[in-house]
Write a protein that holds these residues in place. Sequence first.
Motif, short mmCIF file in Angstrom:
data_model
loop_
_atom_site.label_atom_id
_atom_site.label_comp_id
_atom_site.label_asym_id
_atom_site.label_seq_id
_atom_site.Cartn_x
_atom_site.Cartn_y
_atom_site.Cartn_z
N PHE A 211 -5.33 36.93 -11.43
CA PHE A 211 -3.92 37.28 -11.37
C PHE A 211 -3.33 37.05 -12.75
N VAL A 212 -2.12 37.57 -12.95
CA VAL A 212 -1.34 37.23 -14.12
C VAL A 212 0.02 36.75 -13.63
N SER A 213 0.64 35.84 -14.36
CA SER A 213 1.95 35.33 -13.96
C SER A 213 2.97 35.62 -15.04
N VAL A 214 4.24 35.67 -14.62
CA VAL A 214 5.34 35.91 -15.56
C VAL A 214 6.34 34.78 -15.39
N THR A 215 6.71 34.15 -16.50
CA THR A 215 7.51 32.93 -16.46
C THR A 215 8.99 33.21 -16.22
N TYR A 216 9.70 32.11 -15.98
CA TYR A 216 11.14 32.09 -15.74
C TYR A 216 11.74 31.22 -16.81
N THR B 214 12.46 38.58 -15.73
CA THR B 214 11.23 38.24 -15.03
C THR B 214 10.96 39.24 -13.92
N ARG B 215 11.99 39.53 -13.13
CA ARG B 215 11.82 40.49 -12.03
C ARG B 215 11.37 41.85 -12.56
N GLU B 216 12.00 42.32 -13.63
CA GLU B 216 11.65 43.62 -14.18
C GLU B 216 10.22 43.63 -14.72
N ALA B 217 9.84 42.57 -15.41
CA ALA B 217 8.49 42.51 -15.97
C ALA B 217 7.45 42.44 -14.86
N VAL B 218 7.70 41.63 -13.84
CA VAL B 218 6.77 41.50 -12.72
C VAL B 218 6.57 42.85 -12.04
N ASN C 197 2.24 49.32 -12.75
CA ASN C 197 1.53 50.13 -13.73
C ASN C 197 0.16 49.62 -14.17
N SER C 198 -0.19 48.39 -13.81
CA SER C 198 -1.43 47.84 -14.35
C SER C 198 -2.56 47.71 -13.34
N GLY C 199 -2.22 47.67 -12.06
CA GLY C 199 -3.25 47.42 -11.05
C GLY C 199 -3.63 45.96 -10.92
N LEU C 200 -2.94 45.07 -11.65
CA LEU C 200 -3.23 43.65 -11.61
C LEU C 200 -2.44 42.97 -10.49
N THR C 201 -2.97 41.87 -9.98
CA THR C 201 -2.22 41.00 -9.09
C THR C 201 -1.26 40.18 -9.95
N VAL C 202 0.04 40.24 -9.63
CA VAL C 202 1.05 39.58 -10.45
C VAL C 202 1.72 38.49 -9.64
N ALA C 203 1.82 37.30 -10.23
CA ALA C 203 2.52 36.18 -9.62
C ALA C 203 3.83 35.97 -10.36
N ALA C 204 4.94 35.97 -9.62
CA ALA C 204 6.26 35.77 -10.22
C ALA C 204 6.63 34.30 -10.19
N HIS C 205 7.06 33.76 -11.32
CA HIS C 205 7.62 32.41 -11.32
C HIS C 205 8.98 32.43 -10.63
N LYS D 248 9.36 42.94 -1.28
CA LYS D 248 9.63 44.36 -1.04
C LYS D 248 8.99 45.23 -2.11
N ALA D 249 8.84 44.68 -3.32
CA ALA D 249 8.20 45.42 -4.41
C ALA D 249 6.67 45.33 -4.34
N GLY D 250 6.16 44.63 -3.33
CA GLY D 250 4.72 44.51 -3.16
C GLY D 250 4.11 43.31 -3.86
N VAL D 251 4.96 42.40 -4.34
CA VAL D 251 4.47 41.20 -5.04
C VAL D 251 4.52 40.03 -4.06
N SER D 252 3.35 39.52 -3.70
CA SER D 252 3.28 38.46 -2.69
C SER D 252 2.82 37.13 -3.26
N ASP D 253 2.62 37.05 -4.57
CA ASP D 253 2.21 35.81 -5.22
C ASP D 253 3.39 35.21 -5.98
N ILE D 254 3.63 33.93 -5.75
CA ILE D 254 4.73 33.24 -6.43
C ILE D 254 4.25 31.91 -6.99
N VAL D 255 4.68 31.59 -8.20
CA VAL D 255 4.50 30.26 -8.77
C VAL D 255 5.83 29.55 -8.59
N ALA D 256 5.88 28.61 -7.66
CA ALA D 256 7.14 27.95 -7.28
C ALA D 256 7.31 26.66 -8.06
#
Length: 288
Positions: A36-41, A51-55, A61-69, A89-97
């Motif tokens: 996965f790749v993560s995007v910070t807050y 962060t939301r826009e980047a995630v 566009n990348s086909g990667l699993t993305v984790a949102a902070h 709703k955008a299909g992102v189910s991974d979160i770094v809490a």
Amino acid sequence: MTTPDISFEFFPPRNLEASFRLWETVQVLAPLAPRFVSVTYGAGGTTRDLTREAVETIHKNSGLTVAAHLTCVDATRAETLEIAQGFAKAGVSDIVALRGDPPKGSTGFTAHPDGFANSVELIGALADTGDFNIRVGAYPEVHPEAADQQANIDWLKAKLDAGASEALTQFFFEPETFLRFRDASAKAGINAPITPGILPIEHWKGVRNFAARCGTSIPAWIDEAFDKAARDERETLLATAICTEMCSTLIEEGVEQLHFYTLNTPELTRDICHALGVTPEVKLQNVA
């Protein structure tokens, strides 16, 4: 040597030039097939929209699993969960809490009157939705706000017990730092994966200052090595060697996963991954 599973952290761009740099970073590293790749807050929630826009862009566009902070800072419970559901709703189910860093100029974290008091509350609420795979932060050295290492580990256990599946650690400079923490965590009954956070040293002076602010121990030998490398103009070579050797030691000690803090400069991370036997496997999809 066993080839590790890898993941990468990016930060959201604040201007057009940084947007191109982020996408270049994704293009360089995506062929290494990260878990996965993560995007910070940003501190104080300052990059919430970025962060939301980047995630969503990387996910689409990348086909990667993305984790949102996602953090607790400066938002109500309802607002925080609304952001989380937007990711879902955008299909992102991974979160770094994370609890999150206070805004610049603040003396410490203060919970919003209607917000989550800490990361454990946030994790529990996210887990209750059933919509997310939740990762959390961990500190191989004592967190600046923890009384001692045992309290540090107890808090990590509380976060995992609240519903998280994996912990990603703060960076460190010597493998023994992580290995001691891993063993102490296992002794405390933690059996979830703890993945070491790896920071390739792109510019030692900047990394050193960052480490000092984070409370990360700075070994004297690494200061001396970079002083000499600077005189010989071999800093990149030294950085690659130090990070590769540390990762190799971790792998030899049974570590199977590594999480790289890329700082949106991918070349050094890519070279270290190649040295560890992680080679390109997939091509990045074209941008829609």
